[in-house]
Design an enzyme around this catalytic site. Sequence first.
Site, PDB file in Angstrom:
ATOM      1  N   HIS A  64      66.998 -28.480-137.754  1.00 40.98           N
ATOM      2  CA  HIS A  64      67.957 -29.584-137.833  1.00 40.98           C
ATOM      3  C   HIS A  64      67.854 -30.511-136.626  1.00 40.98           C
ATOM      4  O   HIS A  64      68.772 -31.293-136.376  1.00 40.98           O
ATOM      5  CB  HIS A  64      69.379 -29.022-137.926  1.00 40.98           C
ATOM      6  N   LYS A  94      54.654 -30.559-139.401  1.00 44.15           N
ATOM      7  CA  LYS A  94      53.967 -31.657-140.089  1.00 44.15           C
ATOM      8  C   LYS A  94      54.659 -32.986-139.794  1.00 44.15           C
ATOM      9  O   LYS A  94      54.014 -33.971-139.432  1.00 44.15           O
ATOM     10  CB  LYS A  94      54.044 -31.351-141.589  1.00 44.15           C
ATOM     11  N   ASP A  99      54.819 -38.271-136.847  1.00 42.82           N
ATOM     12  CA  ASP A  99      55.927 -39.124-136.399  1.00 42.82           C
ATOM     13  C   ASP A  99      56.815 -39.585-137.550  1.00 42.82           C
ATOM     14  O   ASP A  99      57.127 -40.776-137.677  1.00 42.82           O
ATOM     15  CB  ASP A  99      55.387 -40.338-135.616  1.00 42.82           C
ATOM     16  N   LYS A 106      62.138 -26.754-147.305  1.00 48.02           N
ATOM     17  CA  LYS A 106      61.334 -26.512-148.517  1.00 48.02           C
ATOM     18  C   LYS A 106      62.209 -25.848-149.554  1.00 48.02           C
ATOM     19  O   LYS A 106      63.154 -25.123-149.223  1.00 48.02           O
ATOM     20  CB  LYS A 106      60.150 -25.588-148.189  1.00 48.02           C
ATOM     21  N   SER A 363      56.369 -40.293-148.465  1.00 45.94           N
ATOM     22  CA  SER A 363      57.762 -39.995-148.831  1.00 45.94           C
ATOM     23  C   SER A 363      58.714 -40.690-147.847  1.00 45.94           C
ATOM     24  O   SER A 363      59.774 -41.186-148.237  1.00 45.94           O
ATOM     25  CB  SER A 363      58.014 -38.490-148.785  1.00 45.94           C
TER      26      SER A 363
HETATM   27  P1  NAD Z   1      49.699 -28.722-158.424  1.00 42.25           P
HETATM   28  O1  NAD Z   1      50.602 -27.812-159.152  1.00 42.25           O
HETATM   29  O2  NAD Z   1      49.668 -30.156-158.822  1.00 42.25           O
HETATM   30  O3  NAD Z   1      48.190 -28.196-158.479  1.00 42.25           O
HETATM   31  C1  NAD Z   1      47.760 -26.932-158.078  1.00 42.25           C
HETATM   32  C2  NAD Z   1      46.544 -26.558-158.911  1.00 42.25           C
HETATM   33  O4  NAD Z   1      45.984 -25.342-158.422  1.00 42.25           O
HETATM   34  C3  NAD Z   1      46.873 -26.324-160.393  1.00 42.25           C
HETATM   35  O5  NAD Z   1      46.056 -27.152-161.180  1.00 42.25           O
HETATM   36  C4  NAD Z   1      46.603 -24.832-160.592  1.00 42.25           C
HETATM   37  O6  NAD Z   1      46.135 -24.532-161.882  1.00 42.25           O
HETATM   38  C5  NAD Z   1      45.546 -24.561-159.528  1.00 42.25           C
HETATM   39  N1  NAD Z   1      45.460 -23.151-159.158  1.00 42.25           N
HETATM   40  C6  NAD Z   1      46.455 -22.248-158.981  1.00 42.25           C
HETATM   41  N2  NAD Z   1      45.970 -21.047-158.648  1.00 42.25           N
HETATM   42  C7  NAD Z   1      44.622 -21.172-158.620  1.00 42.25           C
HETATM   43  C8  NAD Z   1      43.561 -20.269-158.353  1.00 42.25           C
HETATM   44  N3  NAD Z   1      43.792 -18.998-158.036  1.00 42.25           N
HETATM   45  N4  NAD Z   1      42.298 -20.733-158.418  1.00 42.25           N
HETATM   46  C9  NAD Z   1      42.037 -22.022-158.721  1.00 42.25           C
HETATM   47  N5  NAD Z   1      43.017 -22.940-158.992  1.00 42.25           N
HETATM   48  C10 NAD Z   1      44.292 -22.513-158.947  1.00 42.25           C
HETATM   49  O7  NAD Z   1      50.105 -28.546-156.895  1.00 42.25           O
HETATM   50  P2  NAD Z   1      49.838 -29.567-155.695  1.00 42.25           P
HETATM   51  O8  NAD Z   1      51.024 -30.431-155.543  1.00 42.25           O
HETATM   52  O9  NAD Z   1      48.484 -30.163-155.836  1.00 42.25           O
HETATM   53  O10 NAD Z   1      49.862 -28.551-154.457  1.00 42.25           O
HETATM   54  C11 NAD Z   1      48.726 -27.799-154.075  1.00 42.25           C
HETATM   55  C12 NAD Z   1      48.882 -27.348-152.632  1.00 42.25           C
HETATM   56  O11 NAD Z   1      49.055 -28.487-151.784  1.00 42.25           O
HETATM   57  C13 NAD Z   1      50.098 -26.447-152.354  1.00 42.25           C
HETATM   58  O12 NAD Z   1      49.767 -25.547-151.322  1.00 42.25           O
HETATM   59  C14 NAD Z   1      51.141 -27.433-151.855  1.00 42.25           C
HETATM   60  O13 NAD Z   1      52.132 -26.808-151.052  1.00 42.25           O
HETATM   61  C15 NAD Z   1      50.253 -28.365-151.043  1.00 42.25           C
HETATM   62  N6  NAD Z   1      50.844 -29.688-150.795  1.00 42.25           N
HETATM   63  C16 NAD Z   1      51.233 -30.501-151.820  1.00 42.25           C
HETATM   64  C17 NAD Z   1      51.760 -31.755-151.535  1.00 42.25           C
HETATM   65  C18 NAD Z   1      52.132 -32.742-152.619  1.00 42.25           C
HETATM   66  O14 NAD Z   1      52.446 -33.902-152.283  1.00 42.25           O
HETATM   67  N7  NAD Z   1      52.097 -32.388-153.893  1.00 42.25           N
HETATM   68  C19 NAD Z   1      51.905 -32.169-150.200  1.00 42.25           C
HETATM   69  C20 NAD Z   1      51.479 -31.330-149.179  1.00 42.25           C
HETATM   70  C21 NAD Z   1      50.942 -30.089-149.492  1.00 42.25           C
END
Ligand code: NAD
Length: 472
Positions: A64, A94, A99, A106, A363
């Site tokens: 916070h 992050k 900044d 989360k 965001s």
């Molecule tokens: P998403 O749900 O859009 O995509 C994830 C993909 O990974 C899916 O297509 C799923 O089928 C695939 N997947 C799952 N398990 C798998 C495996 N064992 N082998 C191969 N593929 C597999 O999710 P996302 O938003 O792209 O998030 C992915 C990662 O990025 C997460 O760790 C998330 O915390 C991180 N992240 C996302 C954002 C965002 O803006 N969406 C921002 C920062 C970090």
Amino acid sequence: MSHKQDAFYASVLRNFDKAASMTEYPQGLLDQIKACNAVYQMQFPIKIGDSYEVIEAYRVQHSHHRLPTKGGIRFSHLVNQEEVMALASLMTFKCAIVDVPFGGAKGGVKVSPRKYNAEQLEKITRRYTVELVRKNFIGPGIDVPAPDYGTGPREMAWILDTYQQLNNGELDSAACVTGKPVAQNGIAGRTEATGRGVYYGLRELVNHKPAMKKLGLEPGFAGKTMVIQGLGNVGSYTGLISQEEGDAKIIAISEIEGTIVDQKGLNITDLIAYRKENGSILGFPGSKTLENRDDWVGLECDILVPAALESQIHKDNAGSVNAKIIAEAANGPVTADAEEILNKKGCLVLADMYLNAGGVTVSYFEWLKNLSHIRFGRMQKRFDQNTKLNLVNKVMEMTGKTMSDTEKSILTKGADEIDLVRSGLEETMVSSFNQIYDIFDGSDKVTDFRSAAFICALNKVASDYMTLGVFP
Ligand code: NAD
């Protein structure tokens, strides 16, 4: 809970301690920065067909020191409290690195989105939002969710609508959640933002001559081979933009159904269309399928991009890694044990808390747009365009030379929202890379990029605490 998931929060804490030991901050301050400030665990019933299901969900506010707190919401059957605590902690660091003036948070809902139809998912999302409102865990100045694994603009629109129903007339209510559809108070460029940020971060590294020399790679993005795990939001945009703007060669993609390889390079645009049509990447023309899906980790390439989930590269498979750069597009894909092995092998792990910060950066722009109630570029676009046009016309008049309408329109273009968002994101990723690299390169004590990223964040969060007067 599997051993791998269990290790995620422990890995984050271990990495934190390692970096903290390279600083001079008092232990009490470090303890406060490390702790999760608030953990809300909830369970609520949802009627599915004729029966009820009790859904387990979380919202964790890690720090916070700046408000609101900020972080995505994950829908996955693997969600558990420690995972959400790990992800919330990463959000604090992050935000500090790029900044963005938020504390980390989360959310997680323990459901597999594939198991439910859109109507059922809407019910779950709306009920989760009601629980957050009831406990004061959401609001433009309190805590602002966003998309993460398993969620996207659709879920964010449901969250906004539910929040607005319960907070009628609140002027800034659109800023209670980001990652919304552009037509519903979202911002152009948010959906691609994390993948685009991954590209900008990688581009800074591969163009950094001393860093490339250390890794024994030629500088430049063009022709670099990449392997990506996960073709969801982050993985697909990382692939598309690295291919289109960086001229990288994506030689393998791993998805839930299997891993495909094509040494000539996979066309990611075509592959996404193919998966949409066939429900799978397998059988994509020109590719061959690996016998074991998880063998993507050991494929020989320049850049390995885990973009799916945490703990994918662990102590049992890290030894097989055949890449010089691991780009943590996902959160926590490399465990602390694995990183030790990778560091010994001379790999550079471009840490999640820097590399995937593009999402929270845009965001932040969306939140600012919602608070200012005006689209970026609306006031100045035409003014800039007219000023540049006057200048070009004057130069033509003075030189007696002319130019085509196309040339003129390129030179005089005023910035649209998407241009400003991309420019802000690029500036953020470039300047944060340089801040971290200076720490990495500037001290013998700092042995790896992740510790440098942590220290970069710690310096800013510690300074906030000290300015707040909480610590002397
Ligand atoms: P998403 O749900 O859009 O995509 C994830 C993909 O990974 C899916 O297509 C799923 O089928 C695939 N997947 C799952 N398990 C798998 C495996 N064992 N082998 C191969 N593929 C597999 O999710 P996302 O938003 O792209 O998030 C992915 C990662 O990025 C997460 O760790 C998330 O915390 C991180 N992240 C996302 C954002 C965002 O803006 N969406 C921002 C920062 C970090």
